[in-house]
Design a protein around this motif. Sequence first.
Motif, PDB file in Angstrom:
ATOM      1  N   HIS A  41      38.760  41.821  40.835  1.00 57.17           N
ATOM      2  CA  HIS A  41      39.574  40.734  41.378  1.00 57.17           C
ATOM      3  C   HIS A  41      40.579  40.317  40.305  1.00 57.17           C
ATOM      4  O   HIS A  41      40.189  40.000  39.170  1.00 57.17           O
ATOM      5  CB  HIS A  41      38.704  39.525  41.745  1.00 57.17           C
ATOM      6  N   ILE A  58      43.856  37.750  39.292  1.00 61.72           N
ATOM      7  CA  ILE A  58      44.444  36.468  39.671  1.00 61.72           C
ATOM      8  C   ILE A  58      45.675  36.191  38.820  1.00 61.72           C
ATOM      9  O   ILE A  58      45.614  36.197  37.588  1.00 61.72           O
ATOM     10  CB  ILE A  58      43.433  35.318  39.501  1.00 61.72           C
ATOM     11  N   TYR A 103      40.989  43.670  44.693  1.00 65.11           N
ATOM     12  CA  TYR A 103      41.620  42.568  45.413  1.00 65.11           C
ATOM     13  C   TYR A 103      42.496  41.794  44.435  1.00 65.11           C
ATOM     14  O   TYR A 103      42.183  41.726  43.241  1.00 65.11           O
ATOM     15  CB  TYR A 103      40.578  41.630  46.023  1.00 65.11           C
ATOM     16  N   THR A 104      43.561  41.222  44.949  1.00 63.63           N
ATOM     17  CA  THR A 104      44.422  40.424  44.093  1.00 63.63           C
ATOM     18  C   THR A 104      44.768  39.098  44.760  1.00 63.63           C
ATOM     19  O   THR A 104      44.791  38.997  45.991  1.00 63.63           O
ATOM     20  CB  THR A 104      45.704  41.211  43.720  1.00 63.63           C
ATOM     21  N   TYR A 105      45.033  38.092  43.923  1.00 66.00           N
ATOM     22  CA  TYR A 105      45.286  36.735  44.398  1.00 66.00           C
ATOM     23  C   TYR A 105      46.451  36.142  43.605  1.00 66.00           C
ATOM     24  O   TYR A 105      46.572  36.384  42.396  1.00 66.00           O
ATOM     25  CB  TYR A 105      44.057  35.841  44.197  1.00 66.00           C
ATOM     26  N   THR A 139      48.183  32.319  42.995  1.00 71.05           N
ATOM     27  CA  THR A 139      48.240  30.890  43.273  1.00 71.05           C
ATOM     28  C   THR A 139      49.700  30.447  43.154  1.00 71.05           C
ATOM     29  O   THR A 139      50.452  30.955  42.318  1.00 71.05           O
ATOM     30  CB  THR A 139      47.371  30.075  42.304  1.00 71.05           C
ATOM     31  N   HIS A 150      45.962  41.418  49.279  1.00 67.67           N
ATOM     32  CA  HIS A 150      46.455  40.271  48.515  1.00 67.67           C
ATOM     33  C   HIS A 150      46.231  38.976  49.286  1.00 67.67           C
ATOM     34  O   HIS A 150      46.437  38.912  50.497  1.00 67.67           O
ATOM     35  CB  HIS A 150      47.950  40.428  48.220  1.00 67.67           C
ATOM     36  N   ARG A 151      45.812  37.948  48.558  1.00 64.94           N
ATOM     37  CA  ARG A 151      45.622  36.633  49.155  1.00 64.94           C
ATOM     38  C   ARG A 151      46.450  35.602  48.400  1.00 64.94           C
ATOM     39  O   ARG A 151      46.350  35.496  47.176  1.00 64.94           O
ATOM     40  CB  ARG A 151      44.144  36.229  49.121  1.00 64.94           C
ATOM     41  N   ILE A 159      47.211  31.800  47.531  1.00 59.83           N
ATOM     42  CA  ILE A 159      46.456  30.547  47.492  1.00 59.83           C
ATOM     43  C   ILE A 159      47.412  29.410  47.165  1.00 59.83           C
ATOM     44  O   ILE A 159      47.904  29.303  46.032  1.00 59.83           O
ATOM     45  CB  ILE A 159      45.337  30.607  46.429  1.00 59.83           C
ATOM     46  N   LEU A 164      38.917  28.824  44.885  1.00 55.58           N
ATOM     47  CA  LEU A 164      38.740  30.162  45.429  1.00 55.58           C
ATOM     48  C   LEU A 164      37.266  30.491  45.467  1.00 55.58           C
ATOM     49  O   LEU A 164      36.567  30.335  44.468  1.00 55.58           O
ATOM     50  CB  LEU A 164      39.498  31.187  44.574  1.00 55.58           C
TER      51      LEU A 164
END
Length: 210
Positions: free
Chosen positions: A89, A91, A131-133, A135, A187-188, A190, A203
């Motif tokens: 993950h 971020i 997975y990547t996020y 903000t 990708h999410r 936030i 998260l």
Amino acid sequence: MHDDRLNYVLHEFIAPEYVEAESSEYLLIENQDSGHTELTLHIEGENLCIAQYDKKRRCGFWNRDSRNGLSKCVDHAILQHTNGGWVLHMIEMKGRMDNRKWFDVCLKNRASYLDIQALCTALGIRIKAVYTYTTYAENRFSRVQNRTNPRMMAAPLGRRCIDPVQEWSQGKMHVTIGLDEELIIPHRAIQMERRDGVLKGELVIAETSA
């Protein structure tokens, strides 16, 4: 709780404080000229958290030319052990997101993925999923292409030009990691809330996320 083999490598070969003490909750922080961001991360299962990854030493064998972006990296990285294997993950923390910054975020994710693959080789683990996020507080994406900016006309991540608006809205990041080899990372985005001058958010990464 790590097994004996992983604990041995962590204690004997990995620099002290490179990896955070294992927990199910971390407060991930980023200080920028544009402001301060705090993300509370809740994660299930065995994990390795590398907070402030962008401020730590990484592999020295890459060609860190400014064009390929390998000098960049994400703010934080977490490896999570699930029933299906290890999950990476990544971020990245931003105050404002737009077309240009999306390219920058993609470059950071590619560089970090390649770096952490090398770290995982040392740790004796294999990444099964990524997975990547990101903000953010403000969404400034535009479908009007800025032709005055050469970065918007180029394809720094490979031969195919990408559409930042489409990738952001569809939750998929495309990065080139080899000859005719493309990694598509879920990708999410936030969106954070500003409280007392600080961007704050949360998260939750369940073990079933893998």
